[in-house]
Design an enzyme around this catalytic site. Structure first.
Site, PDB file in Angstrom:
ATOM      1  CE1 TYR A 143      -3.452   2.405   0.613  1.00 18.60           C
ATOM      2  CE2 TYR A 143      -2.757   2.423   2.671  1.00 18.60           C
ATOM      3  CZ  TYR A 143      -3.031   3.320   2.150  1.00 18.60           C
ATOM      4  OH  TYR A 143      -4.475   4.869   1.858  1.00 18.60           O
ATOM      5  CG  ASP A 238       5.731   3.573   0.326  1.00 17.42           C
ATOM      6  OD1 ASP A 238       5.841   4.551   0.910  1.00 17.42           O
ATOM      7  OD2 ASP A 238       4.402   3.235  -0.097  1.00 17.42           O
ATOM      8  CE  LYS A 266       2.881   4.794   8.504  1.00 15.42           C
ATOM      9  NZ  LYS A 266       1.323   5.104   8.735  1.00 15.42           N
TER      10      LYS A 266
END
Length: 426
Positions: A143, A238, A266
């Site tokens: 994702y 990613d 994050k």
């Protein structure tokens, strides 16, 4: 008797689609009522009913130091006193960009954004702009945010272009994405053999965290790197989840594979909304205002988010930080696995740095298909048994978990004991 959590959820459903602002929070995958969190401190959170939990969600990864870490809170408080947003450059933006470039391999230039989705979306546009090619390769189960071109599932055959996995994504958009099996080097070879001159980039979670934790097989990341180099495609790691989670240099440092572009999020925001993408100078210089690839954001480099991120990153520089973090995750996984074996439950677990995965399957999965073999109903029962004992896990069988520096040896031992009781009740 109706709980406060139930009352709040009913109220939220009248104003918010599904009662939540991100789907997995709704507990649809495990059933029951989501817990409305009112505060967090260290390794713990408290819900609206006053129940205390040891938290292994950690805001889905950012809170590597734990909740409300004093220096991070102080940095945000100090920044807020000077103003919440300017839409103009600040010195702190440069400071965090310099730090990210110093710590992350290959980041010659860095652009700050407000989320991981924004970072990956921008990196894909940049890769297309740099190569002049249309197609993107991604992997089933990885994702990368909710940009249209990334909400794509595998086509009917190994080398067919993808199909939309969300309503609102047009077939024309999905047709620009080729979806392969994670950890499958044979498919990679075939894809580049057939379409190498039209592939702009390969984007990959170097350690997958959004189909639960799935680590790369030996040689997988290296093969992507070799094929991208040979065919002139851009390799995008990613590292929104893995960055400053699996090690100080992220997955690049852990596996020794250098990407052309890296997306971050994050941890670099310390719990505030912040993302970034960066990489090779010759590619990054194609971003506006230097080049023709447009990207912009009013809140990019927000001073509060940058302050929280800087305070967090300075803490993780402490000698031995990641060794200690990784040891906690390993101890947790080994303890829970041992209790499952004692109970005769088909179960496995593994960790990479401060991330971990729990699987109701005899061996840790290495592919999306193997993830789908896990017993999600058993996980749902386990999740609620743990919740009743004050352990807050991700409410889905397909999400990684996280430990923080605030988790103590006693927290880990309490969690393992709770797992023993949970396995006994399945």
């Amino acid at each position: 008797m109706t709980t406060k959590n139930e009352t709040l959820f009913a109220r939220a459903r009248r104003a918010i689609p599904g009662g939540v602002n991100s789907p997995v929070r709704a507990f649809r995958a495990v059933g029951g009522t989501p817990r409305f969190i009112v505060r967090g401190q260290g390794s713990r959170v408290w819900d609206a009913d006053g129940t205390e939990f040891i938290d292994y969600v950690c805001s889905w990864g950012p809170l590597v130091l734990g909740h409300a870490e004093p220096d991070v809170v102080a940095a945000v408080r100090d920044a807020s006193g000077r103003g919440l947003s300017f839409g103009a450059p600040t010195e702190l933006e440069t400071e965090i960009a310099e730090l990210l470039a110093r710590l992350t391999p290959g980041l010659d230039l860095v652009r700050l954004v407000s989320s991981g989705t924004e970072a990956t979306m921008s990196a894909l546009r940049l890769a297309r702009g740099a190569t002049g090619r249309p197609h993107v390769v991604k992997f089933e189960g990885c994702y990368h945010g909710h940009a249209d071109g990334l909400l794509v599932k595998a086509g009917s055959g190994a080398l067919t272009l993808g199909n939309p996995s969300s309503a609102g994504v047009t077939p024309e958009t999905a047709a620009q994405t080729l979806v392969l099996d994670y950890n499958n080097t044979e498919q990679l070879d075939a894809a580049f053999e057939e379409r190498g001159d039209s592939i702009a980039c390969v984007i990959v979670e170097p350690v997958a965290g959004n189909m639960n934790l799935v680590a790369p097989r030996p040689g997988f990341l290296e093969r992507i790197r070799a094929l991208c180099t040979r065919h002139g495609a851009v390799l995008i790691f990613d590292e929104v989840m893995t960055g400053f989670r699996v090690g100080l240099q992220g997955a690049q440092g852990l596996y020794g594979v250098r990407a052309d572009l890296v997306t971050l999020g994050k941890v670099i925001g310390g719990g505030m909304p912040l993302g970034a993408f960066g990489g090779r100078r010759d590619i990054m210089e194609r971003i506006a205002p230097l080049g023709p690839v447009y990207q912009a954001g009013t809140l990019s480099g927000n001073p509060l988010a940058v302050a929280a991120g800087l305070a967090t990153l300075k803490k993780v520089l402490a000698p031995g930080f990641y060794e200690r973090l990784g040891a906690k995750a390993r101890t947790l996984c080994e303890g829970i696995t041992s209790e499952a074996r004692k109970a005769g439950v088909a179960f496995s677990a593994r960790s990479v740095g401060g991330m971990f995965g729990l699987y109701f399957r005899a061996e840790p999965p290495t592919t999306y298909a193997e993830v789908m073999q896990c017993d999600k109903e058993a996980f749902g029962r386990f999740f609620h048994a743990m919740l009743k004992q004050g352990i807050y896990l991700a409410p889905s069988a397909y999400e990684a978990g996280f430990v923080s520096a605030a988790h103590s040896d006693a927290d880990i031992a309490t969690t393992v004991a709770a797992a023993a009781a949970a396995f006994g009740s399945l």
